[in-house]
Design an enzyme around this catalytic site. Structure first.
Site, short mmCIF file in Angstrom:
data_model
loop_
_atom_site.label_atom_id
_atom_site.label_comp_id
_atom_site.label_asym_id
_atom_site.label_seq_id
_atom_site.Cartn_x
_atom_site.Cartn_y
_atom_site.Cartn_z
N SER A 1 6.68 5.93 8.02
CA SER A 1 6.95 5.31 9.32
C SER A 1 6.94 6.31 10.47
O SER A 1 7.76 6.21 11.41
CB SER A 1 8.28 4.53 9.28
OG SER A 1 8.17 3.48 8.33
N GLU B 1 1.99 4.46 -3.65
CA GLU B 1 1.38 3.15 -3.97
C GLU B 1 0.54 3.25 -5.24
O GLU B 1 0.44 2.29 -5.99
CB GLU B 1 0.56 2.65 -2.77
CG GLU B 1 1.49 2.18 -1.65
CD GLU B 1 0.93 2.28 -0.25
OE1 GLU B 1 -0.29 2.46 -0.08
OE2 GLU B 1 1.74 2.20 0.70
N HIS C 1 -0.16 9.29 -4.37
CA HIS C 1 0.53 8.47 -3.35
C HIS C 1 1.44 7.48 -4.07
O HIS C 1 1.10 6.97 -5.13
CB HIS C 1 -0.50 7.75 -2.48
CG HIS C 1 0.11 7.09 -1.29
ND1 HIS C 1 0.75 5.86 -1.37
CD2 HIS C 1 0.23 7.49 0.00
CE1 HIS C 1 1.22 5.56 -0.17
NE2 HIS C 1 0.91 6.52 0.68
N GLY D 1 0.43 6.44 7.73
CA GLY D 1 -0.22 5.22 7.25
C GLY D 1 -0.52 4.29 8.41
O GLY D 1 -1.48 4.47 9.14
N GLY D 2 0.35 3.30 8.60
CA GLY D 2 0.11 2.25 9.60
C GLY D 2 -0.35 2.75 10.96
O GLY D 2 -1.29 2.19 11.55
N ASN E 1 -3.90 8.11 6.47
CA ASN E 1 -4.26 7.39 5.24
C ASN E 1 -4.53 5.93 5.62
O ASN E 1 -3.59 5.18 5.89
CB ASN E 1 -3.09 7.50 4.25
CG ASN E 1 -3.28 6.61 3.04
OD1 ASN E 1 -4.38 6.13 2.77
ND2 ASN E 1 -2.20 6.39 2.30
N TRP E 2 -5.81 5.56 5.64
CA TRP E 2 -6.16 4.21 6.07
C TRP E 2 -5.77 3.15 5.04
O TRP E 2 -5.80 1.97 5.33
CB TRP E 2 -7.66 4.09 6.31
CG TRP E 2 -8.22 4.91 7.42
CD1 TRP E 2 -7.63 5.94 8.10
CD2 TRP E 2 -9.53 4.77 8.00
NE1 TRP E 2 -8.47 6.46 9.04
CE2 TRP E 2 -9.65 5.75 9.00
CE3 TRP E 2 -10.61 3.93 7.75
CZ2 TRP E 2 -10.82 5.90 9.76
CZ3 TRP E 2 -11.77 4.07 8.50
CH2 TRP E 2 -11.87 5.04 9.50
N LYS E 3 -5.46 3.59 3.84
CA LYS E 3 -5.20 2.65 2.73
C LYS E 3 -6.38 1.68 2.61
O LYS E 3 -7.51 2.08 2.85
CB LYS E 3 -3.86 1.93 2.93
CG LYS E 3 -2.72 2.89 3.27
CD LYS E 3 -1.38 2.27 3.13
CE LYS E 3 -0.33 3.25 3.63
NZ LYS E 3 1.01 2.88 3.28
N GLY F 1 5.88 2.36 5.36
CA GLY F 1 5.49 1.03 5.82
C GLY F 1 6.66 0.12 6.14
O GLY F 1 6.49 -1.09 6.30
N GLU G 1 7.27 12.02 1.00
CA GLU G 1 7.25 10.65 1.50
C GLU G 1 8.30 9.81 0.76
O GLU G 1 8.01 9.28 -0.33
CB GLU G 1 5.88 10.03 1.26
CG GLU G 1 4.75 10.75 1.94
CD GLU G 1 3.59 9.81 2.20
OE1 GLU G 1 3.24 9.63 3.37
OE2 GLU G 1 3.07 9.22 1.25
C1 PEP Z 1 1.74 6.43 3.79
O1 PEP Z 1 1.17 5.46 3.35
O2 PEP Z 1 1.56 7.54 3.28
C2 PEP Z 1 2.64 6.23 4.93
C3 PEP Z 1 3.40 7.23 5.29
O3 PEP Z 1 2.64 4.99 5.52
P1 PEP Z 1 3.40 4.57 6.88
O4 PEP Z 1 3.11 5.64 7.90
O5 PEP Z 1 2.81 3.25 7.26
O6 PEP Z 1 4.85 4.49 6.55
#
Ligand code: PEP
Length: 253
Positions: A213, A96, A94, A234-235, A9-11, A172, A166
């Site tokens: 993470s 966010e 998600h 994500g990241g 997920n590039w956000k 994050g 999640e």
């Molecule tokens: C996400 O945004 O779904 C996510 C899991 O982010 P991260 O891997 O950065 O925690």
């Protein structure tokens, strides 16, 4: 056997130019890894360019959100029919989106119905806040999100949806859940809720991911758990080496 699945997920990262460069480097690295479904989810403006670059490869494309209506006066929104020409997947609910954009279990449920109607595979995100986690409410929160998010859906194939557990406090933050704890939520809460709604066979067939993470150095531990079928990343999906390392770890699960 559930095929491992890793989605990035590039956000809200990367312009179209940056996305083109990145995907040109990423695809050759991912193409040589077999036995894992690999999905990337760039922001809307890059979908068309990335779809063209993915043509003829096994890497698949997803969007990060959508409206539930096929078209209409909804300024700023993107519809499932628009996405269905470009993508195979769409992330729904998600945290966010729930936290910053007012998504509720009801809107999530509408989007789930709509995604399936328009032949997109939704990746439904569920997970508790830090406050709920500390209050010991994880199980009831996640159970309710599954029940409400999937309400009134008819599923005859477990591959029609993907679920991502999640915990919000792990997203994050660099503070991942433990693999054991995530596996327990998935097996004792998510698959139990799925079985009540759709029967045991489907509950065992749905791919359930962990997200929060996930990095190259902890991915294998999550993937070694019996009920974790992959990751929503994500990241760490924004760097070719990091994302490739995570996808590679999924081949051994
Ligand atoms: C996400 O945004 O779904 C996510 C899991 O982010 P991260 O891997 O950065 O925690």
């Amino acid at each position: 056997m559930r095929k491992p699945f890793v989605a990035g997920n590039w956000k809200m990262h990367k312009t179209v130019t940056e996305a083109r460069h990145f995907v040109s480097e990423l695809v050759p690295a991912l193409q040589v890894i077999e036995g894992v479904d690999r999905v990337i989810c760039p922001p809307f403006p890059s979908l068309l360019a990335v779809a063209a670059l993915l043509e003829g490869t096994d890497v698949q494309l997803g969007a990060q959100n959508m409206h539930w209506e096929a078209s209409g006066a909804f300024t700023g929104e993107v519809s499932p029919t628009m996405l269905a020409e470009l993508c195979q997947y769409v992330i729904i609910g998600h945290s966010e989106r729930r936290t910053y954009f007012g998504e509720t279990d009801e809107t999530v449920n509408r989007k789930m119905h709509s995604a399936l109607t328009y032949n997109l595979t939704p990746i439904l995100c569920v997970g508790e806040t830090l406050e709920q986690y500390e209050a010991g409410q994880t199980r009831e929160v996640v159970f309710r999100q599954i029940k409400l998010g999937l309400a009134d859906l008819e599923l005859s194939d477990g591959n029609a949806i993907v679920v991502a557990y999640e915990p919000i406090w792990a997203i994050g933050t660099g503070r991942a859940s433990t693999a054991d704890a995530a596996n327990a939520v998935i097996s004792d809460v998510i698959r139990v809720a799925l079985a009540e709604m759709f029967g045991d066979e489907i509950a065992q067939a749905v791919r359930v991911l962990y997200g929060g993470s996930v990095k190259g150095n902890n991915a294998a531990e999550f993937f070694s758990q019996p009920d974790i079928d992959g990751a929503l990343v994500g990241g760490a999906c924004l760097k070719v080496g990091d994302f490739t390392q995570i996808v590679q770890a999924a081949t051994r699960s």
